[in-house]
Each structure stands twice: as C-alpha cells, then as structure tokens.
Design an enzyme around this catalytic site. Structure first.
Site, PDB file in Angstrom:
ATOM      1  N   GLY A  11     -39.540 -16.487  -6.927  1.00 41.59           N
ATOM      2  CA  GLY A  11     -40.472 -17.159  -7.839  1.00 41.59           C
ATOM      3  C   GLY A  11     -41.621 -17.795  -7.052  1.00 41.59           C
ATOM      4  N   ASP A  38     -27.305 -14.651  -9.011  1.00 37.79           N
ATOM      5  CA  ASP A  38     -27.581 -15.095 -10.377  1.00 37.79           C
ATOM      6  C   ASP A  38     -26.892 -16.452 -10.530  1.00 37.79           C
ATOM      7  OD1 ASP A  38     -27.564 -15.643 -13.067  1.00 37.79           O
ATOM      8  OD2 ASP A  38     -26.855 -13.660 -13.687  1.00 37.79           O
ATOM      9  N   ILE A  39     -27.665 -17.496 -10.715  1.00 39.48           N
ATOM     10  CA  ILE A  39     -27.048 -18.841 -10.712  1.00 39.48           C
ATOM     11  C   ILE A  39     -26.199 -19.093 -11.959  1.00 39.48           C
ATOM     12  CG2 ILE A  39     -28.734 -19.903  -9.133  1.00 39.48           C
ATOM     13  CD1 ILE A  39     -29.870 -21.336 -11.719  1.00 39.48           C
ATOM     14  N   ALA A  62     -35.072 -20.819 -12.288  1.00 38.76           N
ATOM     15  CA  ALA A  62     -35.215 -21.476 -13.590  1.00 38.76           C
ATOM     16  C   ALA A  62     -35.737 -20.485 -14.609  1.00 38.76           C
ATOM     17  CB  ALA A  62     -36.193 -22.646 -13.477  1.00 38.76           C
ATOM     18  N   TYR A  63     -35.447 -20.787 -15.858  1.00 37.90           N
ATOM     19  CA  TYR A  63     -36.056 -20.063 -16.979  1.00 37.90           C
ATOM     20  C   TYR A  63     -37.333 -20.829 -17.285  1.00 37.90           C
ATOM     21  CZ  TYR A  63     -36.454 -17.692 -21.493  1.00 37.90           C
ATOM     22  OH  TYR A  63     -36.888 -16.931 -22.556  1.00 37.90           O
ATOM     23  N   THR A 103     -39.775 -31.007 -15.089  1.00 39.62           N
ATOM     24  CA  THR A 103     -41.102 -30.761 -15.660  1.00 39.62           C
ATOM     25  C   THR A 103     -41.658 -31.965 -16.423  1.00 39.62           C
ATOM     26  OG1 THR A 103     -42.209 -29.440 -17.351  1.00 39.62           O
ATOM     27  CG2 THR A 103     -39.853 -29.712 -17.613  1.00 39.62           C
ATOM     28  N   ASP A 104     -42.979 -32.021 -16.482  1.00 42.89           N
ATOM     29  CA  ASP A 104     -43.658 -33.008 -17.327  1.00 42.89           C
ATOM     30  C   ASP A 104     -43.352 -32.777 -18.807  1.00 42.89           C
ATOM     31  OD1 ASP A 104     -45.038 -30.560 -16.975  1.00 42.89           O
ATOM     32  OD2 ASP A 104     -46.915 -31.420 -17.700  1.00 42.89           O
ATOM     33  N   TYR A 127     -37.658 -25.608 -23.711  1.00 44.11           N
ATOM     34  CA  TYR A 127     -37.720 -25.618 -22.243  1.00 44.11           C
ATOM     35  C   TYR A 127     -37.570 -27.053 -21.730  1.00 44.11           C
ATOM     36  CZ  TYR A 127     -40.062 -25.536 -17.640  1.00 44.11           C
ATOM     37  OH  TYR A 127     -40.389 -25.712 -16.315  1.00 44.11           O
TER      38      TYR A 127
HETATM   39  N1  NAP Z   1     -44.626 -23.348 -12.952  1.00 41.94           N
HETATM   40  C1  NAP Z   1     -44.904 -24.559 -13.439  1.00 41.94           C
HETATM   41  O1  NAP Z   1     -46.024 -24.836 -13.906  1.00 41.94           O
HETATM   42  C2  NAP Z   1     -43.862 -25.640 -13.417  1.00 41.94           C
HETATM   43  C3  NAP Z   1     -44.168 -26.896 -13.948  1.00 41.94           C
HETATM   44  C4  NAP Z   1     -43.194 -27.899 -13.923  1.00 41.94           C
HETATM   45  C5  NAP Z   1     -41.952 -27.631 -13.389  1.00 41.94           C
HETATM   46  N2  NAP Z   1     -41.671 -26.406 -12.880  1.00 41.94           N
HETATM   47  C6  NAP Z   1     -40.350 -26.147 -12.317  1.00 41.94           C
HETATM   48  O2  NAP Z   1     -40.508 -25.803 -10.968  1.00 41.94           O
HETATM   49  C7  NAP Z   1     -39.499 -24.872 -10.571  1.00 41.94           C
HETATM   50  C8  NAP Z   1     -40.138 -23.669  -9.904  1.00 41.94           C
HETATM   51  O3  NAP Z   1     -41.044 -23.050 -10.820  1.00 41.94           O
HETATM   52  P1  NAP Z   1     -41.804 -21.696 -10.465  1.00 41.94           P
HETATM   53  O4  NAP Z   1     -43.219 -21.851 -10.903  1.00 41.94           O
HETATM   54  O5  NAP Z   1     -41.526 -21.298  -9.063  1.00 41.94           O
HETATM   55  O6  NAP Z   1     -41.085 -20.696 -11.475  1.00 41.94           O
HETATM   56  P2  NAP Z   1     -41.021 -19.096 -11.439  1.00 41.94           P
HETATM   57  O7  NAP Z   1     -42.155 -18.556 -10.641  1.00 41.94           O
HETATM   58  O8  NAP Z   1     -40.868 -18.664 -12.860  1.00 41.94           O
HETATM   59  O9  NAP Z   1     -39.685 -18.778 -10.638  1.00 41.94           O
HETATM   60  C9  NAP Z   1     -38.427 -18.931 -11.211  1.00 41.94           C
HETATM   61  C10 NAP Z   1     -37.502 -17.977 -10.507  1.00 41.94           C
HETATM   62  O10 NAP Z   1     -36.194 -18.180 -11.020  1.00 41.94           O
HETATM   63  C11 NAP Z   1     -35.561 -16.915 -11.065  1.00 41.94           C
HETATM   64  N3  NAP Z   1     -34.430 -16.921 -11.988  1.00 41.94           N
HETATM   65  C12 NAP Z   1     -34.447 -16.928 -13.344  1.00 41.94           C
HETATM   66  N4  NAP Z   1     -33.193 -16.888 -13.813  1.00 41.94           N
HETATM   67  C13 NAP Z   1     -32.364 -16.847 -12.730  1.00 41.94           C
HETATM   68  C14 NAP Z   1     -30.965 -16.778 -12.562  1.00 41.94           C
HETATM   69  N5  NAP Z   1     -30.135 -16.752 -13.614  1.00 41.94           N
HETATM   70  N6  NAP Z   1     -30.454 -16.763 -11.300  1.00 41.94           N
HETATM   71  C15 NAP Z   1     -31.282 -16.773 -10.236  1.00 41.94           C
HETATM   72  N7  NAP Z   1     -32.620 -16.825 -10.325  1.00 41.94           N
HETATM   73  C16 NAP Z   1     -33.151 -16.859 -11.567  1.00 41.94           C
HETATM   74  C17 NAP Z   1     -36.649 -15.957 -11.511  1.00 41.94           C
HETATM   75  O11 NAP Z   1     -36.282 -14.665 -11.118  1.00 41.94           O
HETATM   76  P3  NAP Z   1     -36.546 -13.409 -12.099  1.00 41.94           P
HETATM   77  O12 NAP Z   1     -38.038 -13.375 -12.279  1.00 41.94           O
HETATM   78  O13 NAP Z   1     -35.991 -12.272 -11.339  1.00 41.94           O
HETATM   79  O14 NAP Z   1     -35.830 -13.737 -13.363  1.00 41.94           O
HETATM   80  C18 NAP Z   1     -37.852 -16.502 -10.726  1.00 41.94           C
HETATM   81  O15 NAP Z   1     -37.979 -15.842  -9.492  1.00 41.94           O
HETATM   82  C19 NAP Z   1     -38.715 -24.561 -11.847  1.00 41.94           C
HETATM   83  O16 NAP Z   1     -37.575 -25.380 -11.888  1.00 41.94           O
HETATM   84  C20 NAP Z   1     -39.647 -24.964 -12.967  1.00 41.94           C
HETATM   85  O17 NAP Z   1     -38.954 -25.333 -14.135  1.00 41.94           O
HETATM   86  C21 NAP Z   1     -42.597 -25.401 -12.883  1.00 41.94           C
END
Ligand code: NAP
Length: 290
Positions: A11, A38-39, A62-63, A103-104, A127
């Site tokens: 991710g 897969d977590i 994360a989803y 998240t916010d 979410y």
């Molecule tokens: N992006 C934002 O704006 C934002 C804002 C606030 C908080 N956050 C938090 O920050 C963290 C990182 O976000 P990010 O932007 O890096 O998200 P991301 O790019 O969507 O990455 C999430 C990763 O989790 C993987 N994943 C999903 N289901 C899984 C499972 N069951 N087992 C293992 N891996 C799994 C996905 O893999 P697949 O694609 O293969 O499913 C993806 O690679 C998350 O906790 C998110 O909630 C993000």
C-alpha cells in the site's frame, strides 16, 4: 538484531516505509503484502508470529475504500476491526510493539477547532466506525502507538494528489469539494516519524505509548489542496478546476465537513516539527514530472 514486520506492505504507506528501512541495519525487516500475509487469516498470523517473533509490528494493512465500505461493511469490519484485534492479541502474547494507523474520519466534523486526542469520536461512515473499533482493539497490545492521520498523499499512483496531478497535466475538467476541511499529510513524513520512533524504541525498548494525531498543515479544503497542485503542475489549466459543495456526486459515504487534527501532542512528546504539506507537494510534483 530486532525483527520488524510490516503488513500491507504494497500500500501507499507500506511502500514508503519499506523505502525508509531499506538502508538501515538496526532491524531485520519482513515486509508482507496482502498475498504474503492476509491479516484476516488468524492461523497465518499465528504461524508467522510463532516463526518470526517480531519485536515490532507496523500494521499498514487496511480496508481504505471509504465509499465501497458502505457496500461491503462486513469485509471492512473484518480487515480493519477484527484483524486489528487479532494482531493486538498476538502482539501482547509475543511482547511486540504494535504501530497502527487510524483516521480523521472517526470524527463527525461538528467542531470548529482542531480535534485533539481527547475529543470524543463519533464517526459518520462505516470506514470511520471500523477504524474507531480498531483503535479500541489495539490498546490490548499493551505496547502500542496509534497514529490518527488524514488525507495521506504521495507521488505514488492512486491517491488524491497523484490523481489530481494526472488530470491537471492532461487539462481534464475536475470538480472538487470546497466545504470539507482537513490536513493533507505527506505519507513520507508519517513514514519518517514511524522510522524515528522505532529507532528510539530499539535504543530504549520503551516509548510513551498511546494515540497521537499526525497531520500536515496548513488546514485547507480538498479544493484548496487541488488548486495548489494545479498551480504547481499545470497553471495553464487552472480554469479546468471547479469548486463544488459536498456530497461529491456518486459518493456513498458521508464525510465530516471539518476533520482538522491537532498534532501538537505528537510534536511535543517526540520533539518533532510540524509538517508543511506545501513543501512536500512541491517536491512531489517535481518527482511526478520525471
Ligand atoms: N490514505 C489516506 O488518506 C488515509 C487517511 C487516514 C488514515 N489512513 C490509514 O493509514 C493506513 C495506511 O493507508 P494507505 O494510504 O497506505 O492505504 P492503502 O494504500 O489502501 O494500503 C492498504 C494496504 O492494505 C492491504 N490490505 C487490505 N486488506 C488486507 C488484508 N486482509 N491483509 C493484508 N493486507 C491487506 C492492501 O492490499 P491489497 O490492495 O492487495 O488489498 C493495501 O496494500 C491505513 O490504516 C489507513 O486506514 C489513510
């Protein structure tokens, strides 16, 4: 040598963390994408912990599809809340430090001043609800740090900033909401903060555990953020950008109108400066050009 496990390593944040740890020798890093781990698979988690006995777990899995979560509530809850609880229980059992991200969108946006860690959360969408449950679950790890962050962006494809950049340089018409305020956060700044924290942990085996807000400044609307990208990437196409009111057409999830996070607790506790997203976006736009 200490062992560090990164989940969700393909991710946005996971990739930046992998880069961050690439040149160091303090940790043996095991970076697992969703195909490797897969977590939500409890027995796979147990096997891995028993084989690797990680000193630190950084859960980037994360989803994160905020709108799709409304249509797949069970999957979203399973990945974000249930799997976080499983990870936390294993971290407690193996005495591992658990670092996770929230998240916010745990807030309902009724504030008119930046949210602190002690403000009550009340998510508007699925979410946000799943991430709030995850926040509660990770506490049981004992040794844990949770970063509540917002509007993560990077030069990698698939986030708001890179999508807007692509459309700006192509001169495509883009509508962006101007009535939701928050803090764009460079994912690389968060990765660096995590890196520093784990280095401190390796040196002291103790940290001020808990929940910390981490977001960039200045606060702005999604439209302001997009405008800054247009100005840097394609000023000649600025007329293609239009401000609209929420909800964004087709969005399924309700989003808070105000989700600015007060990051001062993190900055004071870890003696870290605030992160100005404008500096980061400038360098990202340059990287995206090449
Ligand atoms: N992006 C934002 O704006 C934002 C804002 C606030 C908080 N956050 C938090 O920050 C963290 C990182 O976000 P990010 O932007 O890096 O998200 P991301 O790019 O969507 O990455 C999430 C990763 O989790 C993987 N994943 C999903 N289901 C899984 C499972 N069951 N087992 C293992 N891996 C799994 C996905 O893999 P697949 O694609 O293969 O499913 C993806 O690679 C998350 O906790 C998110 O909630 C993000």
């Amino acid at each position: 040598m200490k062992t560090l496990l990164i989940t969700g390593a393909a991710g946005q944040l996971g990739q930046l963390l992998r880069r961050q740890y690439a040149a160091q020798r303090q940790f043996k890093v095991l970076a697992c994408d969703s195909a490797m781990l897969d977590i939500t698979d409890d027995s796979a988690l147990q096997r891995l912990f028993s084989a690797v006995r990680p000193d630190i777990v950084i859960n980037c899995a994360a989803y994160t599809a905020v709108d799709s979560a409304e249509q797949q509530p069970e999957r979203c809850m399973l990945v974000n809340a249930v799997a976080s609880a499983s990870l936390a229980a294993l971290c407690r059992q193996y005495d591992s430090l658990l670092i996770s991200f929230s998240t916010d969108y745990v807030f309902d946006g009724q504030h008119n001043a930046p949210y602190t860690e002690s403000d009550p959360a009340s998510p508007l969408n699925l979410y946000g609800k799943s991430k709030l449950l995850a926040e509660d679950a990770v506490v049981q790890a004992g040794r844990y740090i949770t970063f509540r962050t917002s509007w993560l962006f990077s030069a990698l494809p698939g986030n708001f900033a890179s999508s807007i950049w692509r459309r700006a340089v192509r001169g495509e018409p883009v509508s962006v909401v101007s009535d939701q305020l928050g803090g764009p956060t460079p994912a690389s700044a968060l990765a660096e903060a995590v890196y520093r924290l784990t280095m401190d942990y390796a040196a002291q085996t103790c940290l001020p555990y808990g929940l910390y807000h981490f977001c960039g400044y200045p606060y702005c609307s999604w439209y302001d953020f997009a405008k800054a990208i247009y100005q840097l990437a394609a000023p000649q196409h600025q007329h293609c950008l239009t401000a609209i009111n929420s909800p964004f057409p087709g969005s399924l999830a309700v989003r808070p109108a105000y989700s600015c996070l007060d990051s001062s607790l993190f900055q004071r506790t870890f003696t870290q400066p605030a992160t100005d997203w404008r500096t980061e976006i400038e360098s990202y736009v340059k990287k995206m050009r090449v």
